[in-house]
Design an enzyme around this catalytic site. Structure first.
Site, PDB file in Angstrom:
ATOM      1  CD  GLU A 127      -2.522  -3.166  -4.196  1.00  0.00           C
ATOM      2  OE1 GLU A 127      -3.720  -3.342  -3.929  1.00  0.00           O
ATOM      3  OE2 GLU A 127      -1.792  -2.439  -3.502  1.00  0.00           O
ATOM      4  CG  HIS A 163      -5.321  -2.550  -0.420  1.00  0.00           C
ATOM      5  ND1 HIS A 163      -4.433  -2.256  -1.439  1.00  0.00           N
ATOM      6  CD2 HIS A 163      -5.087  -1.651   0.566  1.00  0.00           C
ATOM      7  CE1 HIS A 163      -3.704  -1.206  -1.079  1.00  0.00           C
ATOM      8  NE2 HIS A 163      -4.072  -0.829   0.134  1.00  0.00           N
ATOM      9  CB  SER A 193      -0.960  -0.037   1.200  1.00  0.00           C
ATOM     10  OG  SER A 193      -1.946   0.955   1.097  1.00  0.00           O
TER      11      SER A 193
END
Length: 313
Positions: A205, A273, A113
């Protein structure tokens, strides 16, 4: 196309090694942190400073606190790996000062992330790092994912291949795996902290970004010339990215965007995630077979030989 860059493997870990836990981005839920910490502590000797629980607005303390914590973990030769508590936001705020910290012992850094900002910085310095669960996610993942993470950190053999679910553009390509969270990646374009993407397999992503925002970020990559430089695209999890009530899906938009690049592209890899977040080595060479929906790792994340040399030095 320019030849792909090569990236250095940090030394392998051993069970019982000292590792540091840091929070370079957002503050976090204590219960989830403790659950993830227990997983790591069952394998390694974990260390963290009590200041890790500080909060400043949406950050895990002030920039100075987070920078000092991360810099100390990277610089300490007794620390063999660095695990991040959470992503969120804030890591990129540390990059200008971290950019001055070029001489530190090579070691794996684990996270995803917002931690992708740190991964890209490490790849700009020529090092492999681990795109994998942060501690607040790790405790909720499977034992198989835990085992894969520890194997990545300790073994000199490549990780097991990952399966995707959909072919967007068929074809085969090889190169170093680079990238991660799309929204973080685009923010570092044009900065000195972006590694060379020539010849790479681009991992993308994200979460909770509506299709038009994915289109905008993807188009940013296109306008910056990224798709003219990479060799293939591996798409991970894009959960929560639907437009409510729309007659099209996030998958439809990604299909059109991928098709326009003409690059081999497969989607649905268990990275990101979602409920699964399998760790992968960024900078390691991979083979993407988009038609077969597979991502094969051609080199290990770490080097046992370097571990032997470093211990004998």
């Amino acid at each position: 196309m320019t030849a792909a860059a090569t990236f250095r493997q940090p030394p392998a870990l051993r069970a019982g090694d000292r590792v540091a836990v840091v929070a370079p981005a957002s503050s976090f839920d204590r219960e989830s942190f403790e659950a993830g910490l227990a997983v790591v502590a069952a394998r390694y000797a974990t260390h963290y400073d009590r200041s890790i629980f500080e909060r400043h607005r949406y950050l895990a303390g002030a920039d100075a606190r987070r920078l000092s914590e991360l810099s100390a973990a990277l610089a300490d030769p007794a620390v063999k790996a660095v695990f991040c508590a959470r992503g969120g936001y804030g890591a990129m705020r540390l990059l200008p000062e971290l950019g001055l910290l070029r001489a530190f012992p090579p070691k794996p850094l684990v996270g995803f992330s917002d931690i992708v900002a740190l991964h890209l910085w490490l790849q700009s310095l020529g090092s492999i790092s681990i795109h994998g669960p942060v501690l607040t996610q790790l405790g909720h993942l499977s034992q198989a994912t835990h085992a894969r993470l520890f194997a990545l950190l300790e073994n000199s053999s490549p990780a097991a291949a990952l399966p995707g679910t959909r072919t967007l553009v068929p074809g085969v390509a090889e190169g170093p795996l680079l990238g991660g969270c799309l929204s973080v990646l685009t923010r570092l374009l044009g900065t000195p902290y972006m590694p060379p993407l020539d010849g790479a397999i681009l991992l993308l992503e994200d979460r909770a970004e509506r299709p038009y925002r994915l289109d905008r970020m993807w188009t940013h990559l296109k306008l910056a010339g990224v798709f003219a430089r990479v060799r293939g695209i591996a798409l991970g999890d894009f959960g929560g990215c639907e437009e409510p009530g729309a007659p099209y899906s996030c998958a439809d938009v990604l299909q059109d965007l991928a098709t326009a690049t003409g690059l081999p592209c497969a989607a649905g890899f268990p990275v990101g995630h979602g409920e699964a977040n399998e760790p992968v080595p960024l900078g390691a060479r991979v083979r993407l077979d988009a038609g077969a929906r597979s991502l094969t790792f051609l080199e290990a994340a770490v080097s046992v030989a370097q571990r032997v040399v470093s211990r004998g030095a």
